[in-house]
Design a protein around this motif. Structure first.
Motif, PDB file in Angstrom:
ATOM      1  N   ARG A  64       0.793  -1.089  -0.001  1.00 45.61           N
ATOM      2  CA  ARG A  64      -0.051   0.148  -0.141  1.00 45.61           C
ATOM      3  C   ARG A  64       0.979   1.339   0.035  1.00 45.61           C
ATOM      4  O   ARG A  64       0.523   2.158  -0.699  1.00 45.61           O
ATOM      5  CB  ARG A  64      -1.041  -0.006   1.057  1.00 45.61           C
ATOM      6  CG  ARG A  64      -2.210  -0.871   0.963  1.00 45.61           C
ATOM      7  CD  ARG A  64      -2.914  -0.682   2.150  1.00 45.61           C
ATOM      8  NE  ARG A  64      -4.089  -1.442   2.398  1.00 45.61           N
ATOM      9  CZ  ARG A  64      -4.320  -2.543   2.987  1.00 45.61           C
ATOM     10  NH1 ARG A  64      -3.622  -2.885   3.804  1.00 45.61           N
ATOM     11  NH2 ARG A  64      -5.651  -3.561   2.648  1.00 45.61           N
ATOM     12  N   VAL A  67       2.359   1.870  -3.479  1.00 50.05           N
ATOM     13  CA  VAL A  67       1.469   2.417  -4.426  1.00 50.05           C
ATOM     14  C   VAL A  67       0.986   3.549  -4.068  1.00 50.05           C
ATOM     15  O   VAL A  67       1.321   4.607  -5.137  1.00 50.05           O
ATOM     16  CB  VAL A  67       0.037   1.317  -4.257  1.00 50.05           C
ATOM     17  CG1 VAL A  67      -1.075   2.182  -4.872  1.00 50.05           C
ATOM     18  CG2 VAL A  67       0.239  -0.033  -4.632  1.00 50.05           C
ATOM     19  N   ASN A  68       0.984   3.848  -2.557  1.00 51.13           N
ATOM     20  CA  ASN A  68       0.501   5.360  -2.582  1.00 51.13           C
ATOM     21  C   ASN A  68       1.913   6.343  -3.063  1.00 51.13           C
ATOM     22  O   ASN A  68       1.766   7.556  -3.401  1.00 51.13           O
ATOM     23  CB  ASN A  68       0.314   5.923  -1.125  1.00 51.13           C
ATOM     24  CG  ASN A  68      -0.995   5.432  -0.751  1.00 51.13           C
ATOM     25  OD1 ASN A  68      -2.067   5.507  -1.615  1.00 51.13           O
ATOM     26  ND2 ASN A  68      -1.122   4.735   0.441  1.00 51.13           N
ATOM     27  N   ARG A  71       2.236   5.656  -7.653  1.00 53.82           N
ATOM     28  CA  ARG A  71       1.050   5.440  -8.307  1.00 53.82           C
ATOM     29  C   ARG A  71      -0.085   6.625  -8.150  1.00 53.82           C
ATOM     30  O   ARG A  71      -0.091   7.018  -6.886  1.00 53.82           O
ATOM     31  CB  ARG A  71       0.278   4.169  -8.195  1.00 53.82           C
ATOM     32  CG  ARG A  71       1.279   3.043  -8.765  1.00 53.82           C
ATOM     33  CD  ARG A  71       1.727   2.926 -10.300  1.00 53.82           C
ATOM     34  NE  ARG A  71       2.536   1.822 -10.575  1.00 53.82           N
ATOM     35  CZ  ARG A  71       3.647   2.046 -11.194  1.00 53.82           C
ATOM     36  NH1 ARG A  71       4.180   3.275 -11.196  1.00 53.82           N
ATOM     37  NH2 ARG A  71       4.599   1.159 -11.311  1.00 53.82           N
ATOM     38  N   ASP A  72      -0.773   6.893  -8.953  1.00 47.86           N
ATOM     39  CA  ASP A  72      -1.925   7.706  -8.773  1.00 47.86           C
ATOM     40  C   ASP A  72      -3.194   7.466  -9.603  1.00 47.86           C
ATOM     41  O   ASP A  72      -3.060   6.416 -10.495  1.00 47.86           O
ATOM     42  CB  ASP A  72      -1.594   9.225  -9.024  1.00 47.86           C
ATOM     43  CG  ASP A  72      -1.166   9.492 -10.412  1.00 47.86           C
ATOM     44  OD1 ASP A  72      -1.375   8.782 -11.175  1.00 47.86           O
ATOM     45  OD2 ASP A  72      -0.657  10.709 -10.587  1.00 47.86           O
ATOM     46  N   ALA A  76      -3.676   3.335  -9.015  1.00 47.39           N
ATOM     47  CA  ALA A  76      -3.613   3.392  -7.534  1.00 47.39           C
ATOM     48  C   ALA A  76      -4.977   3.065  -6.838  1.00 47.39           C
ATOM     49  O   ALA A  76      -4.830   2.194  -5.967  1.00 47.39           O
ATOM     50  CB  ALA A  76      -3.117   4.842  -6.945  1.00 47.39           C
ATOM     51  N   LYS A  77      -6.088   3.467  -7.203  1.00 44.12           N
ATOM     52  CA  LYS A  77      -7.385   2.969  -6.735  1.00 44.12           C
ATOM     53  C   LYS A  77      -7.600   1.562  -6.728  1.00 44.12           C
ATOM     54  O   LYS A  77      -7.985   0.972  -5.887  1.00 44.12           O
ATOM     55  CB  LYS A  77      -8.619   4.050  -7.370  1.00 44.12           C
ATOM     56  CG  LYS A  77      -9.613   3.775  -6.517  1.00 44.12           C
ATOM     57  CD  LYS A  77     -10.762   4.593  -7.025  1.00 44.12           C
ATOM     58  CE  LYS A  77     -12.023   4.500  -6.183  1.00 44.12           C
ATOM     59  NZ  LYS A  77     -13.044   5.433  -6.594  1.00 44.12           N
ATOM     60  N   TYR A  79      -5.305  -0.967  -7.477  1.00 44.60           N
ATOM     61  CA  TYR A  79      -4.409  -1.586  -6.499  1.00 44.60           C
ATOM     62  C   TYR A  79      -4.659  -1.620  -4.727  1.00 44.60           C
ATOM     63  O   TYR A  79      -4.741  -2.536  -4.152  1.00 44.60           O
ATOM     64  CB  TYR A  79      -2.895  -1.113  -6.810  1.00 44.60           C
ATOM     65  CG  TYR A  79      -1.977  -1.739  -7.609  1.00 44.60           C
ATOM     66  CD1 TYR A  79      -2.149  -3.177  -7.905  1.00 44.60           C
ATOM     67  CD2 TYR A  79      -1.067  -0.736  -8.355  1.00 44.60           C
ATOM     68  CE1 TYR A  79      -1.435  -3.644  -8.988  1.00 44.60           C
ATOM     69  CE2 TYR A  79      -0.361  -1.468  -9.324  1.00 44.60           C
ATOM     70  CZ  TYR A  79      -0.545  -2.890  -9.465  1.00 44.60           C
ATOM     71  OH  TYR A  79       0.343  -3.420 -10.727  1.00 44.60           O
ATOM     72  N   LEU A  80      -5.263  -0.424  -4.421  1.00 43.78           N
ATOM     73  CA  LEU A  80      -5.418  -0.386  -3.080  1.00 43.78           C
ATOM     74  C   LEU A  80      -6.998  -0.928  -2.805  1.00 43.78           C
ATOM     75  O   LEU A  80      -7.019  -1.853  -1.995  1.00 43.78           O
ATOM     76  CB  LEU A  80      -5.656   0.967  -2.796  1.00 43.78           C
ATOM     77  CG  LEU A  80      -4.521   2.056  -2.913  1.00 43.78           C
ATOM     78  CD1 LEU A  80      -4.491   3.497  -2.457  1.00 43.78           C
ATOM     79  CD2 LEU A  80      -3.492   1.437  -1.677  1.00 43.78           C
TER      80      LEU A  80
END
Length: 98
Positions: A64, A67-68, A71-72, A76-77, A79-80
């Motif tokens: 996490r 990713v933060n 990525r954006d 990102a959303k 993956y989270l």
């Protein structure tokens, strides 16, 4: 450690402190991120969740963070959301079996 009736197939990678004793101890997700590669989530010896994704190898919390930091937007959303799903998936089952 891979044991019992466990099967590891395709592009899945099991490493680090993984302990896979059956099909329920790992899962793979494919088609996300910038390279659409496999992301493998697995139960570690201490009960935590490990993640292998491209050159990333670590815990789900480290995943996490990565990713933060890197990525954006939609990637990102997704993956989270997948990390949240995998955390739910690997929870120990209660008495009801759910």
């Amino acid at each position: 450690r891979v044991c019992g009736d466990a099967r590891v197939c395709g592009d899945a990678r099991v490493c680090g402190d993984a302990r896979v004793c059956g099909d329920a101890d790992y899962t793979c997700v494919k088609g996300f991120g910038t390279e659409y590669r496999n992301t493998t989530f697995y139960r570690q010896k201490d009960g935590s969740i490990g993640v292998e994704c491209g050159c990333f190898s670590g815990t789900i919390d480290e995943f996490r963070e990565q990713v933060n930091e890197t990525r954006d937007g939609k990637i990102a959303k997704e993956y989270l959301m997948i990390a949240d799903l995998m955390e739910y998936h690997f929870q120990k089952r209660g008495r009801s079996g759910r």
